[in-house]
Design an enzyme around this catalytic site. Structure first.
Site, PDB file in Angstrom:
ATOM      1  N   GLU A  18       0.826  -1.218   0.000  1.00 25.24           N
ATOM      2  CA  GLU A  18       0.000   0.000   0.000  1.00 25.24           C
ATOM      3  C   GLU A  18       0.860   1.268   0.000  1.00 25.24           C
ATOM      4  O   GLU A  18       2.059   1.229   0.269  1.00 25.24           O
ATOM      5  CB  GLU A  18      -0.915   0.028   1.233  1.00 25.24           C
ATOM      6  CG  GLU A  18      -2.279  -0.629   1.036  1.00 25.24           C
ATOM      7  CD  GLU A  18      -3.214   0.212   0.183  1.00 25.24           C
ATOM      8  OE1 GLU A  18      -2.785   1.268  -0.323  1.00 25.24           O
ATOM      9  OE2 GLU A  18      -4.376  -0.192   0.025  1.00 25.24           O
ATOM     10  N   ASP A 125     -11.822  -5.909  10.756  1.00 22.57           N
ATOM     11  CA  ASP A 125     -12.803  -6.932  10.399  1.00 22.57           C
ATOM     12  C   ASP A 125     -13.791  -6.329   9.405  1.00 22.57           C
ATOM     13  O   ASP A 125     -14.845  -5.827   9.773  1.00 22.57           O
ATOM     14  CB  ASP A 125     -13.530  -7.429  11.645  1.00 22.57           C
ATOM     15  CG  ASP A 125     -14.589  -8.488  11.335  1.00 22.57           C
ATOM     16  OD1 ASP A 125     -14.651  -8.952  10.170  1.00 22.57           O
ATOM     17  OD2 ASP A 125     -15.361  -8.836  12.252  1.00 22.57           O
ATOM     18  N   ASP A 206     -10.107   1.406  -4.707  1.00 18.73           N
ATOM     19  CA  ASP A 206      -9.069   1.341  -3.682  1.00 18.73           C
ATOM     20  C   ASP A 206      -8.233   2.610  -3.710  1.00 18.73           C
ATOM     21  O   ASP A 206      -8.764   3.703  -3.754  1.00 18.73           O
ATOM     22  CB  ASP A 206      -8.237   0.077  -3.887  1.00 18.73           C
ATOM     23  CG  ASP A 206      -7.686  -0.474  -2.583  1.00 18.73           C
ATOM     24  OD1 ASP A 206      -7.242   0.322  -1.734  1.00 18.73           O
ATOM     25  OD2 ASP A 206      -7.682  -1.711  -2.404  1.00 18.73           O
TER      26      ASP A 206
END
Length: 296
Positions: A18, A125, A206
């Protein structure tokens, strides 16, 4: 779809590569591996090296006037990393964060054109689809919450003139990109509006980058594509990457005309994408802008 042969730059095999940032002075690419807890550097003449971090780093920005120092959003706040000859980065806490709940970390982030650092948080999560993510602006040693009700904040970018801010939410339930009017004097976004609804398009939105014409480039995660949208939100082109989950892109190279793309290496059978988690280079047919450094 437009053809542009993706080339492997580093066979990094990172869990989540990233936040690629091109460092012009060094002619080097920096990025992080979030679960691997490393800050990475690659230069054509020197190859690849990495520094370990004590927490998961998610987004980085070079510190202006401080060679070898980087700002990073990690798990419990924003920290500075000092890189030296050893393979362990020296960490100094700058601004702790009070998360809404346990199990959160920073995600996508970068500086605006004036050098203010922005970064968003998320619950790790993703299956919980919890809207507890917050987009923060770093003011000195304080994190100022600016936007909330986010699941997986991503796609942060600023137009060439610094007067438009972009933000996406890449969670499968959202898959939206928004545009905001941005006041470069005060660092304040306003007039939030839908820029692109990504649900009908291939891939989840993204990480992103901006080119010199204001084109917004965003990785289509799960689709193996990088899309370019014009400033009015029209899909202009899509370039193929060699893996299914490109994560974020950044312009670099001597002329800022190479698009570097980091990627994710998911668990399971990777026989159809053995290079997942690598760093790739595309020739997008345009140029980018120098990445602003953080102004301490």
């Amino acid at each position: 779809m437009q053809a542009s042969r993706a080339e492997l730059v580093v066979d990094a095999r990172h869990g989540t590569g990233e936040s690629p940032v091109w460092h012009e002075a060094e002619q080097a690419l920096y990025w992080v591996d979030i679960p691997g807890r490393t800050l990475n550097r690659w230069a054509a003449a020197e190859g690849h090296r990495q520094w370990a971090t004590p927490q998961m780093p998610a987004c980085i920005a070079a510190a202006a006037g401080r060679p070898g120092q980087w700002l990073t959003g990690m798990e419990d706040g924003v920290h500075t990393l000092t890189l030296g000859a050893e393979d362990q980065a020296q960490v100094t806490t700058l601004a702790p964060v009070q998360h809404a709940r346990a199990g959160m970390r920073f995600n996508d982030g970068r500086c605006d054109r004036q050098g203010r650092f922005w970064a968003g948080t998320m619950l790790m999560d993703m299956g919980a689809a919890a809207r507890v993510g917050v987009l923060y602006r770093l003011d000195g040693t304080t994190l100022q919450p600016m936007l909330d009700d986010l699941i997986t904040p991503n796609g942060l970018a600023f137009s060439p003139d610094g007067r438009t801010m972009y933000l996406s939410d890449s969670h499968p339930e959202v898959q939206a990109i928004w545009a905001f009017d941005y006041d470069p004097d005060t660092g304040t976004p306003s007039n939030r509006r839908l820029f692109v609804d990504m649900k009908p398009l291939p891939g989840r939105p993204d990480g992103a980058a901006i080119d010199i014409d204001g084109g917004y480039w965003i990785c289509g995660n799960d689709a193996g594509l990088v899309h370019r949208f014009t400033p009015d939100g029209r899909l202009d082109r899509s370039l193929e990457v060699l893996v299914k989950k490109p994560a974020m892109c950044a312009f670099g190279g001597a002329a800022l005309d190479t698009l570097f793309v980091t990627s994710i290496r998911p668990a399971g059978d990777l026989s159809d994408q053995p290079l997942a988690g690598g760093v790739f280079a595309l020739q997008p047919g345009t140029q980018g802008l120098p990445e602003p450094a953080w102004q301490p």
